[in-house]
Design an enzyme around this catalytic site. Structure first.
Site, PDB file in Angstrom:
ATOM      1  N   CYS A 197       1.504  -2.132  -1.472  1.00  0.00           N
ATOM      2  CA  CYS A 197       1.459  -1.260  -2.626  1.00  0.00           C
ATOM      3  C   CYS A 197       2.144  -2.336  -3.801  1.00  0.00           C
ATOM      4  O   CYS A 197       3.124  -2.936  -3.338  1.00  0.00           O
ATOM      5  CB  CYS A 197       2.225   0.117  -2.608  1.00  0.00           C
ATOM      6  SG  CYS A 197       2.679   1.064  -3.905  1.00  0.00           S
ATOM      7  N   HIS A 219       0.516   8.879  -5.238  1.00  0.00           N
ATOM      8  CA  HIS A 219       1.464   8.420  -6.238  1.00  0.00           C
ATOM      9  C   HIS A 219       2.048   9.431  -7.406  1.00  0.00           C
ATOM     10  O   HIS A 219       2.882   9.511  -7.807  1.00  0.00           O
ATOM     11  CB  HIS A 219       1.104   7.077  -6.981  1.00  0.00           C
ATOM     12  CG  HIS A 219       1.317   5.618  -6.398  1.00  0.00           C
ATOM     13  ND1 HIS A 219       2.652   5.356  -5.957  1.00  0.00           N
ATOM     14  CD2 HIS A 219       0.469   4.832  -5.840  1.00  0.00           C
ATOM     15  CE1 HIS A 219       2.465   4.221  -5.512  1.00  0.00           C
ATOM     16  NE2 HIS A 219       1.174   3.785  -5.300  1.00  0.00           N
ATOM     17  N   HIS A 256      -4.365   6.885  -1.122  1.00  0.00           N
ATOM     18  CA  HIS A 256      -3.001   5.996  -1.383  1.00  0.00           C
ATOM     19  C   HIS A 256      -2.726   6.231  -2.920  1.00  0.00           C
ATOM     20  O   HIS A 256      -1.566   6.650  -3.275  1.00  0.00           O
ATOM     21  CB  HIS A 256      -3.269   4.657  -1.418  1.00  0.00           C
ATOM     22  CG  HIS A 256      -2.095   3.611  -1.680  1.00  0.00           C
ATOM     23  ND1 HIS A 256      -1.427   3.052  -0.603  1.00  0.00           N
ATOM     24  CD2 HIS A 256      -1.768   3.346  -2.789  1.00  0.00           C
ATOM     25  CE1 HIS A 256      -0.480   2.323  -1.348  1.00  0.00           C
ATOM     26  NE2 HIS A 256      -0.472   2.498  -2.705  1.00  0.00           N
ATOM     27  N   GLU A 257      -3.470   6.254  -3.805  1.00  0.00           N
ATOM     28  CA  GLU A 257      -3.272   6.265  -5.296  1.00  0.00           C
ATOM     29  C   GLU A 257      -2.960   7.851  -5.495  1.00  0.00           C
ATOM     30  O   GLU A 257      -2.200   7.887  -6.582  1.00  0.00           O
ATOM     31  CB  GLU A 257      -4.575   5.811  -6.058  1.00  0.00           C
ATOM     32  CG  GLU A 257      -5.073   4.523  -5.966  1.00  0.00           C
ATOM     33  CD  GLU A 257      -3.867   3.347  -6.106  1.00  0.00           C
ATOM     34  OE1 GLU A 257      -2.835   3.710  -6.712  1.00  0.00           O
ATOM     35  OE2 GLU A 257      -3.760   2.515  -5.338  1.00  0.00           O
TER      36      GLU A 257
HETATM   37 NI    NI Z   1       0.566   2.056  -4.365  1.00  0.00          NI
END
Ligand code: NI
Length: 207
Positions: free
Chosen positions: A125, A171, A167-168
Site C-alpha cells: 500500500c 480505504h 483494497h482500494e
Molecule cells: Ni492502499
C-alpha cells in the site's frame, strides 16, 4: 484458504521509487497513522463536477509518481468516496474476470460477494511504503459505481482485479490492509521478506 505460490506472486504494488518523482500535479501520499486514513469518506454528490475531474487528475499523477496500481482519494487527503486503479496484464491471474483492466475511475463504489471463498495474497500500500502483508480477500465479486462522465460502471471481478478493488474501497472506510490480515507473521518489510524468500523459499511455500 489457499496460499498462492511464491511470496509476491500477487504483490499489489510495484516497489515505489526511492523519492517521489516531481510530477506536475502529484501530491504526497498520506502514511498510516494519519487520521484522514482512518475516516469514513463521504459520498460524492456529482461525479461530473469540474473539481472532481481535477481531483482525478491529481490522483492519477500521484499514483504514477509513487508507482502504484491503485489509489483512494483519502490517501491524498481528500475524504471522498473515489478510487482509481488499473490492472496490468502482467498482474492478472488466470482467475475468471481478472484483468488486464484499463485505468478505472469509480465514484461511490459499492460491491457484493459472488463467491464466499477468500484467498490469501500479498499486498502493499502506498500508505505503508516498503511493507507487504498477506491478506485474505474475496475471490469473486461484483462492483458498481460511477465514472467521471457520470455513467454507471458495473463489473464482475475475480483474482487480482477483485483484490485491488477490495483494497482500494477499504480505504474509503478507514481500513488499511493490516487490519484485514489473519496472520501477522506474514507482515513485514519487502526487502526482508524478499531476502528471507531467497534463502528459504520452501518455508514461504504452502503447497
Ligand atoms: Ni492502499
Amino acid at each position: 484458504m489457499q496460499r498462492p505460490r511464491g511470496v509476491f506472486s500477487s504483490a499489489l504494488y510495484l516497489p515505489p521509487p526511492a523519492a517521489y518523482i516531481a510530477g506536475m500535479n502529484a501530491r504526497p501520499i498520506l502514511r498510516a497513522g494519519h487520521p484522514i486514513l482512518a475516516q469514513t469518506a463521504r459520498p460524492v454528490e456529482n461525479p461530473r463536477a469540474p473539481e472532481m475531474a481535477d481531483l482525478v487528475a491529481v490522483m492519477r499523477a500521484s499514483m504514477a509518481a509513487a508507482g502504484g496500481t491503485g489509489l483512494a482519494a483519502p490517501q491524498i487527503g481528500e475524504s471522498v468516496r473515489l478510487v482509481i486503479f488499473e490492472v496490468a496484464a502482467a498482474r492478472a491471474t488466470e482467475a475468471p474476470d481478472d484483468g488486464p483492466v484499463d485505468m478505472t475511475v469509480l465514484f461511490n463504489p459499492t460491491w457484493e460477494v459472488l463467491d464466499d471463498r477468500q484467498e490469501l495474497g500479498w499486498e502493499g500500500c502506498l500508505s505503508l511504503p516498503g511493507m507487504r502483508g498477506e491478506v485474505p480477500r474475496y475471490r469473486r465479486i461484483r462492483y458498481h459505481g460511477w465514472g467521471l462522465d457520470g455513467a454507471p460502471i458495473r463489473r464482475i471481478a475475480g483474482g487480482f482485479h477483485a483484490r485491488v478493488f477490495q483494497h482500494e474501497v477499504d480505504h474509503l472506510d478507514g481500513v488499511l490492509y493490516p487490519q484485514r490480515m489473519v496472520d501477522m507473521a506474514r507482515f513485514g518489510f519487502t526487502e526482508e521478506l524478499l531476502a528471507a524468500a531467497a534463502t528459504a523459499p520452501e518455508e514461504r511455500r504452502d503447497d
